[in-house]
Design a protein around this motif. Structure first.
Motif, mmCIF file in Angstrom:
data_model
loop_
_atom_site.group_PDB
_atom_site.id
_atom_site.type_symbol
_atom_site.label_atom_id
_atom_site.label_comp_id
_atom_site.label_asym_id
_atom_site.label_seq_id
_atom_site.Cartn_x
_atom_site.Cartn_y
_atom_site.Cartn_z
ATOM 1 N N THR A 20 31.754 24.039 13.446
ATOM 2 C CA THR A 20 31.023 23.638 12.246
ATOM 3 C C THR A 20 30.797 24.892 11.415
ATOM 4 N N THR A 21 30.655 24.674 10.119
ATOM 5 C CA THR A 21 30.412 25.801 9.228
ATOM 6 C C THR A 21 29.407 25.353 8.164
ATOM 7 N N ASP A 22 28.491 26.239 7.850
ATOM 8 C CA ASP A 22 27.416 25.924 6.913
ATOM 9 C C ASP A 22 28.002 25.382 5.601
ATOM 10 N N LYS A 23 27.382 24.346 5.046
ATOM 11 C CA LYS A 23 27.911 23.742 3.807
ATOM 12 C C LYS A 23 27.918 24.719 2.639
ATOM 13 N N ARG A 24 27.108 25.787 2.743
ATOM 14 C CA ARG A 24 27.092 26.777 1.657
ATOM 15 C C ARG A 24 28.294 27.726 1.722
ATOM 16 N N ARG A 25 29.016 27.737 2.829
ATOM 17 C CA ARG A 25 30.132 28.683 2.987
ATOM 18 C C ARG A 25 31.425 28.096 2.406
ATOM 19 N N ARG A 26 31.511 28.056 1.080
ATOM 20 C CA ARG A 26 32.662 27.437 0.412
ATOM 21 C C ARG A 26 33.976 28.139 0.746
ATOM 22 N N ASP A 27 33.935 29.461 0.835
ATOM 23 C CA ASP A 27 35.163 30.195 1.166
ATOM 24 C C ASP A 27 35.656 29.821 2.562
ATOM 25 N N ALA A 28 34.703 29.661 3.481
ATOM 26 C CA ALA A 28 35.075 29.284 4.849
ATOM 27 C C ALA A 28 35.733 27.904 4.855
ATOM 28 N N HIS A 29 35.250 26.992 4.000
ATOM 29 C CA HIS A 29 35.845 25.644 3.979
ATOM 30 C C HIS A 29 37.306 25.715 3.555
ATOM 31 N N ARG A 30 37.570 26.469 2.502
ATOM 32 C CA ARG A 30 38.960 26.615 2.046
ATOM 33 C C ARG A 30 39.823 27.234 3.145
ATOM 34 N N PHE A 31 39.238 28.192 3.849
ATOM 35 C CA PHE A 31 39.948 28.873 4.938
ATOM 36 C C PHE A 31 40.310 27.880 6.047
ATOM 37 N N TYR A 32 39.331 27.101 6.529
ATOM 38 C CA TYR A 32 39.624 26.162 7.622
ATOM 39 C C TYR A 32 40.544 25.032 7.153
ATOM 40 N N ASP A 33 40.371 24.591 5.905
ATOM 41 C CA ASP A 33 41.306 23.599 5.354
ATOM 42 C C ASP A 33 42.742 24.127 5.443
ATOM 43 N N SER A 34 42.907 25.383 5.064
ATOM 44 C CA SER A 34 44.262 25.963 4.999
ATOM 45 C C SER A 34 44.881 26.111 6.386
ATOM 46 N N LEU A 35 44.040 26.122 7.419
ATOM 47 C CA LEU A 35 44.540 26.234 8.804
ATOM 48 C C LEU A 35 44.845 24.869 9.408
ATOM 49 N N GLY A 36 44.606 23.788 8.636
ATOM 50 C CA GLY A 36 44.904 22.453 9.136
ATOM 51 C C GLY A 36 43.719 21.743 9.770
ATOM 52 N N PHE A 37 42.570 22.417 9.808
ATOM 53 C CA PHE A 37 41.362 21.739 10.286
ATOM 54 C C PHE A 37 40.961 20.673 9.270
ATOM 55 N N VAL A 38 40.368 19.584 9.780
ATOM 56 C CA VAL A 38 39.939 18.489 8.918
ATOM 57 C C VAL A 38 38.410 18.361 8.991
ATOM 58 N N ALA A 39 37.777 18.346 7.828
ATOM 59 C CA ALA A 39 36.308 18.252 7.756
ATOM 60 C C ALA A 39 35.897 16.791 7.874
ATOM 61 N N SER A 40 36.152 16.218 9.039
ATOM 62 C CA SER A 40 35.950 14.780 9.246
ATOM 63 C C SER A 40 34.528 14.426 9.636
ATOM 64 N N HIS A 41 33.726 15.414 9.970
ATOM 65 C CA HIS A 41 32.408 15.146 10.551
ATOM 66 C C HIS A 41 31.281 15.801 9.765
ATOM 67 N N GLU A 42 30.109 15.186 9.860
ATOM 68 C CA GLU A 42 28.880 15.835 9.406
ATOM 69 C C GLU A 42 28.349 16.656 10.579
ATOM 70 N N GLY A 43 27.903 17.862 10.295
ATOM 71 C CA GLY A 43 27.340 18.708 11.345
ATOM 72 C C GLY A 43 25.831 18.761 11.227
ATOM 73 N N TYR A 44 25.155 18.145 12.183
ATOM 74 C CA TYR A 44 23.682 18.058 12.169
ATOM 75 C C TYR A 44 23.072 19.103 13.103
ATOM 76 N N LYS A 45 21.963 19.678 12.659
ATOM 77 C CA LYS A 45 21.215 20.634 13.486
ATOM 78 C C LYS A 45 19.735 20.252 13.459
ATOM 79 N N LEU A 46 19.081 20.462 14.568
ATOM 80 C CA LEU A 46 17.625 20.338 14.658
ATOM 81 C C LEU A 46 17.132 21.631 15.291
ATOM 82 N N VAL A 47 16.389 22.418 14.501
ATOM 83 C CA VAL A 47 15.867 23.678 15.029
ATOM 84 C C VAL A 47 14.545 23.377 15.724
ATOM 85 N N LEU A 48 14.419 23.782 16.986
ATOM 86 C CA LEU A 48 13.196 23.516 17.754
ATOM 87 C C LEU A 48 12.190 24.652 17.538
ATOM 88 N N ASP A 49 10.910 24.322 17.609
ATOM 89 C CA ASP A 49 9.857 25.338 17.417
ATOM 90 C C ASP A 49 9.801 26.283 18.607
#
Lengths: 149, 149
Positions: free
Chosen positions: B120-149
């Motif tokens: 998974t890669t942070d939605k703010r990392r636009r450059d990373a998205h282009r990079f993984y797209d170019s490697l054939g990875f598919v952004a098929s999933h939502e990546g959920y996080k829950l930070v615990l206290d």
């Protein structure tokens, strides 16, 4: 609804495979219960960082999920818990069982000292998104997959 | 660019922590190199399903990533490889090193018999998205996080 959550035993495995396969997105790729699932079960149970969990109600397996603890350098060397393969049996969907199961997972993550709980869910699963949103999960990441030949 | 990829040793750890912290999104939560990172390193290296990898060039650590093999019941009992904490040292970004590192990771996944590589890669990392797209990875999933206290 009275439900118990516990570690899966090999006797639960056919029911787990059936739940994972009873899903419009995952049906084709799960297969019918067989030796490859049993080998995977052995690999999961042999690894202290992996737990295959079932929800049991009136002696029947009605839900499943897999929890993986991942150590890492990020976040000051935090453990994270990853949740995969979450399923509720069709007849019991929409009755709050999924919520109970996820709350149990989060409690388990705290017990194990994890700082983050994470999961990915297919972008087509709109109901799942509303569900995880309602539990306080934040869809902050893109989830990328590369299926190997 | 001649680069070697290998399993990290404890001597590499300060450089790994520095690379993880040298990042606008992760800086605050990484901390400065300390005992909690050493404890995490021990936990990673003690687990045969986890590998902390570095890229080395001219004797210097210039990239890092963590690979985790996760056994599972889904996809006919397939192993999946998860990639976390991918970093390239600032001076070498944009020179193809990230691509080499990910290609190495995919090859490692094949060697270990994994059917899927995921990250998974942070939605703010636009450059990373282009990079993984170019490697054939598919952004098929939502990546959920829950930070615990």
């Amino acid at each position: 609804m009275s439900v118990e959550f516990r570690t899966a035993s090999i006797e639960d495995l056919p029911a787990i495979v059936a739940m994972i396969a009873d899903d419009s997105i995952a049906a084709d790729r799960t297969g019918t219960y067989g030796p490859e699932h049993r080998a995977a079960f052995e690999a999961i149970t042999a690894d202290p960082n992996n737990e295959l969990i079932v929800a049991e109600r009136d002696g029947e397996v009605v839900g499943t999920m897999q929890l993986t603890c991942i150590p890492g350098i990020s976040r000051r060397g935090a453990l994270r818990m990853q949740i995969e393969a979450v399923r509720i049996t069709a007849a019991l969907r929409g009755h709050g069982l999924g919520r109970k199961m996820m709350e149990w997972a989060v409690e388990r993550a705290r017990e194990r000292g994890c700082a983050v709980v994470q999961l990915t869910t297919d972008k087509r699963r709109r109901d799942a998104h509303r569900f995880y949103d309602s539990l306080g999960f934040v869809a902050s990441h893109e989830g990328y997959k590369l299926v190997l030949d």
